[in-house]
Design a protein around this motif. Structure first.
Motif, PDB file in Angstrom:
ATOM      1  N   ASN A  61      48.633 -47.291   5.930  1.00 21.46           N
ATOM      2  CA  ASN A  61      48.853 -48.634   6.458  1.00 21.46           C
ATOM      3  C   ASN A  61      48.896 -49.640   5.324  1.00 21.46           C
ATOM      4  O   ASN A  61      48.507 -49.342   4.197  1.00 21.46           O
ATOM      5  CB  ASN A  61      47.740 -49.016   7.439  1.00 21.46           C
ATOM      6  N   THR A  63      48.147 -54.015   4.581  1.00 15.54           N
ATOM      7  CA  THR A  63      47.538 -55.251   5.062  1.00 15.54           C
ATOM      8  C   THR A  63      47.991 -56.392   4.167  1.00 15.54           C
ATOM      9  O   THR A  63      47.853 -56.316   2.953  1.00 15.54           O
ATOM     10  CB  THR A  63      45.998 -55.158   5.029  1.00 15.54           C
ATOM     11  N   TRP A  64      48.563 -57.418   4.778  1.00 14.81           N
ATOM     12  CA  TRP A  64      48.963 -58.628   4.064  1.00 14.81           C
ATOM     13  C   TRP A  64      47.865 -59.657   4.285  1.00 14.81           C
ATOM     14  O   TRP A  64      47.465 -59.910   5.418  1.00 14.81           O
ATOM     15  CB  TRP A  64      50.262 -59.176   4.626  1.00 14.81           C
ATOM     16  N   GLN A  65      47.363 -60.263   3.225  1.00 19.54           N
ATOM     17  CA  GLN A  65      46.365 -61.322   3.372  1.00 19.54           C
ATOM     18  C   GLN A  65      47.085 -62.655   3.408  1.00 19.54           C
ATOM     19  O   GLN A  65      47.965 -62.932   2.593  1.00 19.54           O
ATOM     20  CB  GLN A  65      45.364 -61.313   2.235  1.00 19.54           C
ATOM     21  N   TYR A  71      44.309 -61.718   8.130  1.00 16.08           N
ATOM     22  CA  TYR A  71      45.140 -60.587   7.722  1.00 16.08           C
ATOM     23  C   TYR A  71      46.206 -60.273   8.752  1.00 16.08           C
ATOM     24  O   TYR A  71      45.998 -60.440   9.945  1.00 16.08           O
ATOM     25  CB  TYR A  71      44.274 -59.331   7.537  1.00 16.08           C
ATOM     26  N   ILE A  73      47.995 -56.893   9.818  1.00 19.29           N
ATOM     27  CA  ILE A  73      47.846 -55.456   9.627  1.00 19.29           C
ATOM     28  C   ILE A  73      49.078 -54.763  10.179  1.00 19.29           C
ATOM     29  O   ILE A  73      49.511 -55.035  11.290  1.00 19.29           O
ATOM     30  CB  ILE A  73      46.583 -54.943  10.334  1.00 19.29           C
ATOM     31  N   VAL A  81      54.721 -55.631  10.105  1.00 21.21           N
ATOM     32  CA  VAL A  81      53.792 -56.630  10.645  1.00 21.21           C
ATOM     33  C   VAL A  81      54.554 -57.742  11.342  1.00 21.21           C
ATOM     34  O   VAL A  81      55.642 -58.128  10.914  1.00 21.21           O
ATOM     35  CB  VAL A  81      52.874 -57.239   9.555  1.00 21.21           C
ATOM     36  N   TYR A  96      46.554 -48.690   2.188  1.00 21.60           N
ATOM     37  CA  TYR A  96      45.417 -47.822   2.427  1.00 21.60           C
ATOM     38  C   TYR A  96      45.878 -46.402   2.650  1.00 21.60           C
ATOM     39  O   TYR A  96      46.797 -46.160   3.437  1.00 21.60           O
ATOM     40  CB  TYR A  96      44.622 -48.313   3.640  1.00 21.60           C
ATOM     41  N   MET A 102      40.376 -49.445   7.362  1.00 24.24           N
ATOM     42  CA  MET A 102      40.367 -50.790   7.947  1.00 24.24           C
ATOM     43  C   MET A 102      39.222 -50.941   8.934  1.00 24.24           C
ATOM     44  O   MET A 102      38.526 -51.944   8.945  1.00 24.24           O
ATOM     45  CB  MET A 102      41.698 -51.082   8.633  1.00 24.24           C
ATOM     46  N   ASN A 106      35.977 -53.460   8.434  1.00 20.11           N
ATOM     47  CA  ASN A 106      35.679 -54.437   9.486  1.00 20.11           C
ATOM     48  C   ASN A 106      34.261 -54.263  10.001  1.00 20.11           C
ATOM     49  O   ASN A 106      33.534 -55.236  10.207  1.00 20.11           O
ATOM     50  CB  ASN A 106      36.673 -54.298  10.640  1.00 20.11           C
ATOM     51  N   LEU A 112      39.453 -57.036   4.394  1.00 17.37           N
ATOM     52  CA  LEU A 112      40.331 -55.883   4.292  1.00 17.37           C
ATOM     53  C   LEU A 112      40.900 -55.692   2.900  1.00 17.37           C
ATOM     54  O   LEU A 112      41.354 -54.618   2.551  1.00 17.37           O
ATOM     55  CB  LEU A 112      41.462 -55.983   5.307  1.00 17.37           C
TER      56      LEU A 112
END
Length: 121
Positions: A61, A63-65, A71, A73, A81, A96, A102, A106, A112
């Motif tokens: 996966n 993850t964009w912050q 985030y 995901i 996304v 990841y 994730m 959490n 993340l």
């Protein structure tokens, strides 16, 4: 488990802006700013941001912050996304190897992109 930076340097302000896909009747644009990648979507639906190309091997996966610390995901089957209508500023992108990471982060109350470096935790 490993967290991998997908960009080096890891901040999106140092990379070319990415534009999401939009359905018919909508528009999307993006630009690189001092804060990161600023994406503007107009219309009445959701647009979709695809993972980096070429897609990194071995990632479960991405993850964009966002600038506000929240985030986006990726959908587990293709890492895409949703990008809502309006302005979204993305600051970092991490990948990841194990999608359960994730959930673990959490549950521990860690962000993340916790220590987003390419080393094991």
């Amino acid at each position: 488990m490993r967290i991998r930076n997908l960009y080096n340097p890891p901040t999106l302000k140092d990379r070319e802006a990415v534009v999401p896909w939009t359905p018919a009747g909508m528009t999307a644009s993006s630009k690189t700013t001092d804060e990161g990648c600023e994406i503007t979507v107009t219309g009445e639906d959701t647009s979709w941001l695809y993972p980096p190309t070429p897609r990194p091997d071995g990632l479960a996966n991405v993850t964009w912050q966002k600038k506000d610390g929240s985030y986006l995901i990726g959908i587990r089957n293709n890492l895409t996304v949703p990008i809502p209508v309006g302005v979204t500023v993305l600051t970092r992108l991490c990948g990841y190897e194990d999608a359960s990471l994730m959930t673990m982060l959490n549950n521990l109350g860690l962000p993340l992109v916790f220590a987003a470096a390419d080393h094991p935790y």
